[in-house]
Scaffold this active site. Structure first.
Site, short mmCIF file in Angstrom:
data_model
loop_
_atom_site.label_atom_id
_atom_site.label_comp_id
_atom_site.label_asym_id
_atom_site.label_seq_id
_atom_site.Cartn_x
_atom_site.Cartn_y
_atom_site.Cartn_z
N ASP A 115 -2.74 9.86 -9.93
CA ASP A 115 -2.75 8.81 -10.96
C ASP A 115 -1.34 8.52 -11.48
O ASP A 115 -0.97 7.37 -11.70
CB ASP A 115 -3.64 9.23 -12.14
CG ASP A 115 -5.13 9.15 -11.80
OD1 ASP A 115 -5.45 8.63 -10.70
OD2 ASP A 115 -5.96 9.59 -12.61
N ASP A 149 0.86 -1.18 0.00
CA ASP A 149 0.00 0.00 0.00
C ASP A 149 0.90 1.24 0.00
O ASP A 149 1.91 1.28 0.71
CB ASP A 149 -0.86 -0.06 1.28
CG ASP A 149 -1.93 1.00 1.32
OD1 ASP A 149 -3.07 0.71 0.94
OD2 ASP A 149 -1.61 2.14 1.74
N GLU A 160 -5.08 2.35 -3.72
CA GLU A 160 -3.61 2.47 -3.75
C GLU A 160 -2.96 1.20 -3.21
O GLU A 160 -1.85 1.20 -2.74
CB GLU A 160 -3.14 3.70 -2.96
CG GLU A 160 -3.35 3.64 -1.46
CD GLU A 160 -4.67 4.26 -0.99
OE1 GLU A 160 -5.67 4.18 -1.74
OE2 GLU A 160 -4.69 4.79 0.14
N ASN A 182 -3.08 12.93 -3.19
CA ASN A 182 -4.27 13.40 -3.91
C ASN A 182 -4.72 14.77 -3.40
O ASN A 182 -5.04 15.66 -4.19
CB ASN A 182 -5.41 12.40 -3.75
CG ASN A 182 -5.36 11.32 -4.83
OD1 ASN A 182 -4.85 11.54 -5.91
ND2 ASN A 182 -5.89 10.15 -4.51
#
Ligand code: MG
Length: 310
Positions: free
Chosen positions: A194, A177, A220, A185
């Site tokens: 992204d 992760d 993620e 973000n």
């Protein structure tokens, strides 16, 4: 476009050859059925054939039947040439798998039109195959990263685990992760987020062996399956992944961003029968410990963390 001509009559052969070349096709010519069948079996055989019905060795109808028996993709488009004009003969020819027929002596304009019609069919077929391939890709892969999607990866893990048990070999999972991804973000925007996901996926995929499976498990979260891998090797592999991501910050449209991974490793060997769910759960629990332990690190699941399934 390459077109194979098989015709034993020299006059008809020369006419076909010169017309097709004049219209811009590449032509391969042979004089009997056996030679035609040999060419059609080659790896790079033409996908368009004009076969005379009556030929020494092997006739056009028999070649047709053999080509169709292979059930190969892409389709080989076949026009049968025939001096026969009786309806039942034509029906027989078409029933063996010919796509079309031409009655000799043929008219040049008709030949041209029939060849074009065949090419249109082949082009449509090609588009269908490509569309099917694209659909398969979409159904099994994650759009953003190009990795396996969750459903496909789970199916592969189940198959691999069954094989692992049968062969009494080993298998490991790495659940990983991105650390503090929500902050990426929130701070840099979703385009940067992204880009980070894509680059993390690229680095991980470039490090694994060809038979390992890397998938996007969730937002993620990534899951990597390592067939044949024991805990110690999986730990080394997880450490390589961690180091590859942490080593160089990521270039994104919003600037350079430092990224780290936390990882959880769970391995099974042939002696114990562990289901996919239990193994994933164990890798996830180890990942959780790595997060709590400070992130940018890895933990290996204890065998006792796996619920044995029967
Ligand atoms: Mg003939």
């Amino acid at each position: 476009m390459r077109i194979l001509i098989a015709e034993d009559d020299p006059v008809s052969r020369r006419i076909l050859d010169s017309f097709l070349k004049k219209w811009g096709y590449q032509v391969e010519v042979c004089e009997d059925g056996k030679a035609a069948w040999n060419i059609l079996q080659q790896e790079d055989a033409p996908h368009f054939a004009i076969l005379d019905w009556m030929m020494p060795g092997m006739d056009g109808v028999e070649i047709c039947r053999k080509v169709r028996e292979r059930r190969q993709q892409p389709h080989t488009y076949i026009i049968l040439l025939t001096a026969k004009g009786r309806k039942e003969d034509i029906v027989e020819g078409l029933e063996t798998g010919a796509d079309d027929y031409l009655t000799k002596p043929f008219d040049a304009q008709e030949l041209k039109a029939r060849v074009r019609a065949g090419l249109r069919i082949l082009e449509l077929q090609d588009e269908l195959l490509r569309a099917r391939e694209a659909l398969r890709e979409q159904a099994t892969h994650d759009d953003l990263t190009g990795l396996w999607n969750r459903r496909e990866l789970l199916a592969m893990i189940q198959r691999e685990l069954a094989r692992t048990h049968r062969e009494k070999s080993a298998m490991a999972l790495i659940m990983t992760d991105l650390d503090h991804f929500k902050q990426v973000n929130d701070t840099y925007g979703h385009r940067a987020g992204d880009a980070v996901l894509r680059e993390a996926a690229r680095r991980m995929a470039s490090l694994v062996r060809v038979y390992d499976m890397v998938g996007r498990y969730g937002g993620e979260e990534f899951l990597i399956a390592l067939p044949g891998c024991r805990a110690a090797d999986a730990r080394s592999q997880a450490e390589r992944l961690r180091a590859a991501v942490a080593a160089e910050p990521f270039n994104t449209p919003a600037g350079v961003i430092a990224v780290t991974l936390s990882l959880g490793v769970a391995a099974v060997d042939g002696g114990t029968e562990v289901g996919a769910e239990a193994l994933i759960h164990a890798a996830d629990a180890a990942l959780y410990r790595a997060k709590r332990g400070g992130r940018n690190r890895l933990e290996v699941a204890d065998p006792s963390e796996m619920v044995v399934s029967h």
